[in-house]
Design a protein around this motif. Structure first.
Motif, PDB file in Angstrom:
ATOM      1  N   ASP A  88       0.792  -1.086   0.049  1.00 37.35           N
ATOM      2  CA  ASP A  88       0.018   0.127  -0.154  1.00 37.35           C
ATOM      3  C   ASP A  88       0.955   1.347   0.026  1.00 37.35           C
ATOM      4  O   ASP A  88       0.573   2.289  -0.737  1.00 37.35           O
ATOM      5  N   ILE A  89       1.830   1.263   0.599  1.00 34.80           N
ATOM      6  CA  ILE A  89       2.904   2.432   0.880  1.00 34.80           C
ATOM      7  C   ILE A  89       3.710   2.476  -0.582  1.00 34.80           C
ATOM      8  O   ILE A  89       3.824   3.593  -1.094  1.00 34.80           O
ATOM      9  N   ALA A  90       4.076   1.340  -1.127  1.00 37.43           N
ATOM     10  CA  ALA A  90       4.600   1.237  -2.266  1.00 37.43           C
ATOM     11  C   ALA A  90       3.868   1.973  -3.625  1.00 37.43           C
ATOM     12  O   ALA A  90       4.343   2.717  -4.202  1.00 37.43           O
ATOM     13  N   ASP A  91       2.571   1.628  -3.476  1.00 45.02           N
ATOM     14  CA  ASP A  91       1.584   2.099  -4.413  1.00 45.02           C
ATOM     15  C   ASP A  91       1.521   3.753  -4.292  1.00 45.02           C
ATOM     16  O   ASP A  91       1.596   4.417  -5.172  1.00 45.02           O
ATOM     17  N   ALA A  92       1.534   4.258  -2.996  1.00 45.88           N
ATOM     18  CA  ALA A  92       1.452   5.733  -2.850  1.00 45.88           C
ATOM     19  C   ALA A  92       2.895   6.142  -3.160  1.00 45.88           C
ATOM     20  O   ALA A  92       2.801   7.199  -3.943  1.00 45.88           O
ATOM     21  N   ILE A  93       3.961   5.554  -3.099  1.00 46.10           N
ATOM     22  CA  ILE A  93       5.083   6.170  -3.649  1.00 46.10           C
ATOM     23  C   ILE A  93       5.136   6.220  -5.024  1.00 46.10           C
ATOM     24  O   ILE A  93       5.879   7.223  -5.550  1.00 46.10           O
ATOM     25  N   MET A  94       4.838   5.239  -5.691  1.00 46.32           N
ATOM     26  CA  MET A  94       4.861   5.285  -7.187  1.00 46.32           C
ATOM     27  C   MET A  94       3.792   6.313  -7.894  1.00 46.32           C
ATOM     28  O   MET A  94       3.900   6.810  -8.870  1.00 46.32           O
ATOM     29  N   TRP A  95       2.881   6.529  -6.941  1.00 50.48           N
ATOM     30  CA  TRP A  95       1.879   7.907  -7.580  1.00 50.48           C
ATOM     31  C   TRP A  95       2.530   8.997  -7.263  1.00 50.48           C
ATOM     32  O   TRP A  95       2.527   9.859  -8.294  1.00 50.48           O
TER      33      TRP A  95
END
Ligand code: NDP
Ligand code: 8X3
Length: 253
Positions: free
Chosen positions: A216-223
């Motif tokens: 979930d945090i990785a997704d935010a970083i990629m955004w």
């Protein structure tokens, strides 16, 4: 030429998930941590699956000389770092101040604050030279909401909050973006480390709650890194649906 992301603390949890996410986007990676075997396994897996190059730098981020030597060892092409994810960190212990262990405090301050500063200094020098880059700091809701028995950990994450703001000002006009992500409860090795290997106590942290996952945090970083060049995402606070903040969690038990 592929973009390059350097992720500290990629041997587990958020860092490992973030390495996967960048690899999926075709980035070459520099992954760091102390557990060489884990990092080598991750390198093998990501290179095989995503046809990228992964460089492993194994060092203790608390040691300034080791940090500097690791970054200085980078070949010219590997120094073209586009994204730095300052993720390595830990909580150690959960005690009232009078019962706290100063060794735990040293570990948290030396890793979460000083280690992050050492790496940021070295990588920002490279980014300033290149006139581009993005620094993403993994803070915590504990970085604005101090809680009982967490004085030293919360202080370390308040420091990350302050550093993120200060560095954004220092690097203004240099072409470098600075983002702080402040997560709530994520199920990683975090609690196992906090409770010094007590697996039962660690798993009880997530009783009756669906916590966040590293992904979930990785997704935010990629955004965050997918935004147009003129857009800087300053901060993101991200919690499980069941957690309002550091003080209120709804458990279904
Ligand atoms: P993990 O314990 O799963 O991962 C921590 C990572 O940091 C590991 O890769 C570890 O690598 C690395 N690390 C720790 N100490 C050192 C050191 N001295 N030198 C080099 N690397 C080190 O936990 P998380 O993924 O959850 O934690 C990542 C970050 O997220 C931390 O900064 C944490 O404070 C923050 N955070 C976590 C939350 C949570 O609930 N899990 C919530 C909010 C923020 P190795 O052991 O191989 O050195
Ligand atoms: C970790 C978040 O609130 O569980 O940074 O300590 S908390």
């Amino acid at each position: 030429m592929k973009n390059i992301a350097l992720i500290t603390g990629a041997s587990s949890g958020i860092g490992e998930a973030t390495a996967h996410a960048f690899a999926e986007e075709g980035y070459n990676l520099i992954i760091t941590g102390r557990r060489a075997n884990r990092l080598r396994e991750l390198k093998k897996e990501l290179e095989r699956e995503f046809k990228i190059e992964v460089l492993v730098l194994c060092f203790d981020i608390r040691d300034r000389k080791q940090c500097e030597a690791a970054i200085d060892s980078l070949a010219k092409d590997d120094r073209a770092i586009d994204v730095l994810v300052n993720n390595a960190g830990l909580a150690a212990g959960l005690d009232h101040i009078n019962d706290g262990d100063p060794n735990d405090w040293d570990a948290m301050i030396d890793t979460n604050v000083k280690g992050l500063l050492y790496i940021t200094r070295k990588i920002s020098q490279i980014m300033v030279e290149r006139g581009t880059g993005h620094i993403i700091n993994i803070g915590s809701i504990a970085g604005t909401q101090p809680y009982e028995s967490g004085a030293a950990y919360c202080a370390s994450k308040h420091a990350v909050h302050a550093i993120s703001q200060g560095v954004r000002i220092d690097l203004l006009g240099s072409g470098i973006k600075v983002t702080e992500i402040r997560p709530g409860m994520i199920e990683t090795e975090f609690s196992l480390v906090r409770f010094h290997g007590d697996a039962k106590r660690a798993s009880s942290v997530y009783d009756g709650v669906e916590p966040l996952a590293g992904e979930d945090i990785a997704d935010a970083i990629m955004w965050v890194v997918s935004q147009p060049d003129h857009v800087n995402i300053d901060e993101i606070v991200i919690t499980p649906k069941a957690q309002a903040n550091a003080y209120y969690t709804k458990r279904e038990i």
